[in-house]
Design a protein around this motif. Structure first.
Motif, PDB file in Angstrom:
ATOM      1  N   PRO A   1      28.328  39.621  33.039  1.00 54.33           N
ATOM      2  CA  PRO A   1      29.281  40.226  32.100  1.00 54.33           C
ATOM      3  C   PRO A   1      28.563  41.093  31.072  1.00 54.33           C
ATOM      4  O   PRO A   1      27.631  40.641  30.407  1.00 54.33           O
ATOM      5  CB  PRO A   1      29.953  39.007  31.451  1.00 54.33           C
ATOM      6  CG  PRO A   1      28.942  37.916  31.569  1.00 54.33           C
ATOM      7  CD  PRO A   1      28.097  38.190  32.772  1.00 54.33           C
TER       8      PRO A   1
ATOM      9  N   PHE B   1      33.050  43.871  30.718  1.00 58.51           N
ATOM     10  CA  PHE B   1      33.298  44.040  32.148  1.00 58.51           C
ATOM     11  C   PHE B   1      32.331  43.160  32.929  1.00 58.51           C
ATOM     12  O   PHE B   1      31.327  42.681  32.397  1.00 58.51           O
ATOM     13  CB  PHE B   1      33.126  45.507  32.574  1.00 58.51           C
ATOM     14  CG  PHE B   1      34.054  46.456  31.874  1.00 58.51           C
ATOM     15  CD1 PHE B   1      35.359  46.615  32.308  1.00 58.51           C
ATOM     16  CD2 PHE B   1      33.629  47.176  30.772  1.00 58.51           C
ATOM     17  CE1 PHE B   1      36.221  47.484  31.665  1.00 58.51           C
ATOM     18  CE2 PHE B   1      34.479  48.046  30.118  1.00 58.51           C
ATOM     19  CZ  PHE B   1      35.787  48.201  30.556  1.00 58.51           C
ATOM     20  N   ASN B   2      32.638  42.966  34.209  1.00 60.75           N
ATOM     21  CA  ASN B   2      31.795  42.179  35.098  1.00 60.75           C
ATOM     22  C   ASN B   2      31.098  43.117  36.082  1.00 60.75           C
ATOM     23  O   ASN B   2      31.720  44.044  36.623  1.00 60.75           O
ATOM     24  CB  ASN B   2      32.614  41.136  35.858  1.00 60.75           C
ATOM     25  CG  ASN B   2      33.172  40.070  34.941  1.00 60.75           C
ATOM     26  OD1 ASN B   2      32.489  39.604  34.035  1.00 60.75           O
ATOM     27  ND2 ASN B   2      34.422  39.678  35.152  1.00 60.75           N
ATOM     28  N   TYR B   3      29.808  42.834  36.337  1.00 58.47           N
ATOM     29  CA  TYR B   3      29.002  43.682  37.208  1.00 58.47           C
ATOM     30  C   TYR B   3      28.273  42.836  38.226  1.00 58.47           C
ATOM     31  O   TYR B   3      27.948  41.673  37.990  1.00 58.47           O
ATOM     32  CB  TYR B   3      27.977  44.484  36.388  1.00 58.47           C
ATOM     33  CG  TYR B   3      28.583  45.493  35.446  1.00 58.47           C
ATOM     34  CD1 TYR B   3      28.853  46.789  35.859  1.00 58.47           C
ATOM     35  CD2 TYR B   3      28.902  45.136  34.139  1.00 58.47           C
ATOM     36  CE1 TYR B   3      29.407  47.722  34.982  1.00 58.47           C
ATOM     37  CE2 TYR B   3      29.452  46.052  33.259  1.00 58.47           C
ATOM     38  CZ  TYR B   3      29.706  47.343  33.693  1.00 58.47           C
ATOM     39  OH  TYR B   3      30.264  48.254  32.829  1.00 58.47           O
TER      40      TYR B   3
ATOM     41  N   LYS C   1      30.503  47.779  39.002  1.00 54.81           N
ATOM     42  CA  LYS C   1      31.538  47.085  38.240  1.00 54.81           C
ATOM     43  C   LYS C   1      32.570  46.504  39.202  1.00 54.81           C
ATOM     44  O   LYS C   1      33.050  47.210  40.105  1.00 54.81           O
ATOM     45  CB  LYS C   1      32.199  48.029  37.247  1.00 54.81           C
ATOM     46  CG  LYS C   1      33.236  47.341  36.367  1.00 54.81           C
ATOM     47  CD  LYS C   1      33.615  48.207  35.175  1.00 54.81           C
ATOM     48  CE  LYS C   1      34.317  49.466  35.579  1.00 54.81           C
ATOM     49  NZ  LYS C   1      34.820  50.217  34.390  1.00 54.81           N
ATOM     50  N   VAL C   2      32.936  45.228  39.005  1.00 52.69           N
ATOM     51  CA  VAL C   2      33.844  44.537  39.915  1.00 52.69           C
ATOM     52  C   VAL C   2      34.925  43.818  39.113  1.00 52.69           C
ATOM     53  O   VAL C   2      34.813  43.608  37.902  1.00 52.69           O
ATOM     54  CB  VAL C   2      33.087  43.518  40.797  1.00 52.69           C
ATOM     55  CG1 VAL C   2      32.123  44.225  41.725  1.00 52.69           C
ATOM     56  CG2 VAL C   2      32.358  42.494  39.932  1.00 52.69           C
ATOM     57  N   GLU C   3      35.975  43.428  39.821  1.00 51.78           N
ATOM     58  CA  GLU C   3      37.042  42.598  39.271  1.00 51.78           C
ATOM     59  C   GLU C   3      36.931  41.209  39.878  1.00 51.78           C
ATOM     60  O   GLU C   3      36.737  41.069  41.084  1.00 51.78           O
ATOM     61  CB  GLU C   3      38.419  43.201  39.576  1.00 51.78           C
ATOM     62  CG  GLU C   3      38.656  44.566  38.972  1.00 51.78           C
ATOM     63  CD  GLU C   3      38.772  44.517  37.460  1.00 51.78           C
ATOM     64  OE1 GLU C   3      39.124  43.436  36.943  1.00 51.78           O
ATOM     65  OE2 GLU C   3      38.491  45.528  36.808  1.00 51.78           O
ATOM     66  N   THR C   4      37.059  40.182  39.029  1.00 50.26           N
ATOM     67  CA  THR C   4      36.928  38.803  39.492  1.00 50.26           C
ATOM     68  C   THR C   4      38.299  38.133  39.539  1.00 50.26           C
ATOM     69  O   THR C   4      39.245  38.564  38.878  1.00 50.26           O
ATOM     70  CB  THR C   4      35.995  38.004  38.574  1.00 50.26           C
ATOM     71  OG1 THR C   4      36.516  38.021  37.244  1.00 50.26           O
ATOM     72  CG2 THR C   4      34.606  38.614  38.576  1.00 50.26           C
ATOM     73  N   GLY C   5      38.370  37.057  40.335  1.00 53.74           N
ATOM     74  CA  GLY C   5      39.617  36.313  40.479  1.00 53.74           C
ATOM     75  C   GLY C   5      39.422  34.833  40.302  1.00 53.74           C
ATOM     76  O   GLY C   5      38.928  34.376  39.277  1.00 53.74           O
TER      77      GLY C   5
ATOM     78  N   ILE D   1      35.720  37.824  44.265  1.00 52.69           N
ATOM     79  CA  ILE D   1      35.617  39.239  43.921  1.00 52.69           C
ATOM     80  C   ILE D   1      36.795  39.955  44.562  1.00 52.69           C
ATOM     81  O   ILE D   1      36.934  39.977  45.798  1.00 52.69           O
ATOM     82  CB  ILE D   1      34.282  39.840  44.406  1.00 52.69           C
ATOM     83  CG1 ILE D   1      33.104  39.071  43.817  1.00 52.69           C
ATOM     84  CG2 ILE D   1      34.203  41.309  44.040  1.00 52.69           C
ATOM     85  CD1 ILE D   1      33.040  39.110  42.306  1.00 52.69           C
ATOM     86  N   THR D   2      37.661  40.525  43.732  1.00 48.20           N
ATOM     87  CA  THR D   2      38.840  41.228  44.236  1.00 48.20           C
ATOM     88  C   THR D   2      38.576  42.703  44.483  1.00 48.20           C
ATOM     89  O   THR D   2      39.394  43.374  45.112  1.00 48.20           O
ATOM     90  CB  THR D   2      39.996  41.068  43.242  1.00 48.20           C
ATOM     91  OG1 THR D   2      39.594  41.580  41.956  1.00 48.20           O
ATOM     92  CG2 THR D   2      40.376  39.609  43.084  1.00 48.20           C
ATOM     93  N   SER D   3      37.453  43.253  43.993  1.00 52.85           N
ATOM     94  CA  SER D   3      37.113  44.656  44.235  1.00 52.85           C
ATOM     95  C   SER D   3      36.511  44.815  45.630  1.00 52.85           C
ATOM     96  O   SER D   3      36.044  43.856  46.251  1.00 52.85           O
ATOM     97  CB  SER D   3      36.129  45.155  43.179  1.00 52.85           C
ATOM     98  OG  SER D   3      36.654  44.957  41.882  1.00 52.85           O
TER      99      SER D   3
END
Length: 405
Positions: free
Chosen positions: A310, A314-316, A330-334, A343-345
């Protein structure tokens, strides 16, 4: 002359030895014994890291909600007799009782006297009824002879019927007094647990006064508040995991859903059955609890939680490139399960993600990859938590940036 010759010979020998040493050291440098300029110009790795690949797995789809724990049904146990003195209380709060068990008793002297009086009145009425019946029977035998007028005969028959009615009334009074006698014992209407007691020995209570409260069958329920937008995802029979304020978890199942939505909060109550109160000491009626409805399972792409860095809100992820450098993505987490994070990205198909040491790297850093030790990776995975990694990640990265540079 001899001395000068010896000095010249010695000087020549020293020069020859120095020339041999110089030639030998030059050959070693030419063969690679000393680092060359090209080797000195090569960049050094910033850190030694471990890498892993994303894994596809099935995760549970959940819906979080909050609500109160309450009794499934509470029975109010009161007095049916009026003006009697409470003589004995046999149960207390928390006691488990069975249906028909005696909870308390009232003094029965007054009721017993009333029952005896009712029995005497019934015996008197029956005697009067027998005499009236005999008189009516004799009058009917004399009806054909004309010894008695029709009016007298009707009077005897009316007296017979009146006496029978008085017997029935006396029987009803006796039955009522006997019911009062049975009501001197307060009985449990169902199996359950006593949750409240107001009965006090020696008090004189009126009819209808509450003495005890009973949690029927010891059943509890979680009344979860679900918004109208999410209400359609929950159905009767959906399993749920309820967590109390102390952290204790209890499994339950949706019994029913309220037919209306609160117009103020736009939320509806979902009733979740919980295990019996005798088997569950961590959940009590009146508690506030949070929980999750388990709606099913779906496929998800997960990575180790330590690989998610983080930064700046943002999360990387740090992806290892073919040239042993890392690229920041950069990614989106779930969802989170254990030490893995969804990882939703979209990720590259052949992505290799830096795990150990990811928080100390910047975009473009050169790294050296090693195999992760089994013992240390297992211990770090068991001790990792989302809150600690999320809060410590930016601090570690900030602290390590000067050293990386």
């Amino acid at each position: 002359m001899k001395r000068s010759t010896l000095l010249i010979v010695g000087l020549v020998a020293v020069l020859l030895i120095a020339a041999v040493v110089f030639l030998f050291s030059g050959r070693q440098r030419a063969e690679g014994g000393a680092p060359s300029k090209e080797a000195a110009a090569q960049p050094r790795p910033a850190l030694t890291v471990t890498v892993a690949r994303p894994e596809s797995t099935e995760l549970t789809v959940t819906l979080a909600a909050n609500g109160n724990v309450a009794a499934w049904q509470e029975a109010s146990i009161g007095s049916e007799s009026n003006g009697l003195r409470l003589a004995e209380v046999r149960v207390n709060v928390g006691d488990v009782v069975k249906k028909g068990q005696v909870l308390a008793t009232f003094s029965a002297e007054t009721v017993q006297a009333d029952v005896a009086q009712a029995r005497a009145s019934l015996a008197e009425a029956r005697a009067t009824a027998a005499d009236a019946a005999a008189n009516a029977a004799r009058a009917r035998t004399l009806q054909q002879t004309g010894a008695l007028s029709q009016q007298q005969i009707n009077q005897y028959q009316t007296a017979e019927q009146t006496a029978k009615a008085r017997v029935q009334a006396a029987e009803a009074v006796l039955a009522a007094q006997q019911v009062r006698g049975r009501n001197t014992q307060v009985l449990a209407p169902d199996d359950g647990i006593i949750s409240s007691r107001t009965a006090t020995v020696g008090s004189v209570v009126g009819a209808g006064t509450e003495l005890f409260r009973l949690i029927r069958q010891g059943r509890l329920e979680w009344r979860a508040e679900v918004t109208s937008a999410e209400l359609g995802r929950v159905a009767v029979g959906t399993p749920a995991m309820v967590t109390s304020a102390s952290g204790a978890q209890v499994k339950g199942r949706v019994r029913s859903i309220a037919p209306t939505v609160d117009p103020q909060t736009r939320a509806a109550l979902v009733y979740v059955d919980l295990p019996a109160l005798q088997q569950n000491t961590a959940i009590k009626a009146g508690m506030f609890a949070r929980g999750e409805f388990q709606l099913g399972r779906t496929a998800a792409l997960t990575v180790p939680q330590a690989a998610v860095v983080p930064r700046d809100g943002f999360n990387y992820l740090l992806l290892l490139q073919p040239d042993s450098r890392v690229a920041q993505l950069k990614v989106e987490t779930g969802r989170r399960v254990g030490d893995r994070l969804e990882i939703t990205s979209q990720l590259p198909e052949d992505a290799r993600i830096v795990v150990q040491g990811a928080g100390f790297l910047n975009d473009g850093d050169l790294v050296r990859v090693v195999e992760p030790p089994i013992a240390s990776s297992a211990s770090s995975a068991s001790s990792a938590s989302p809150a600690s990694s999320a809060s410590a990640g930016p601090a570690r990265a900030a602290a390590a940036e000067p050293s990386v540079k």
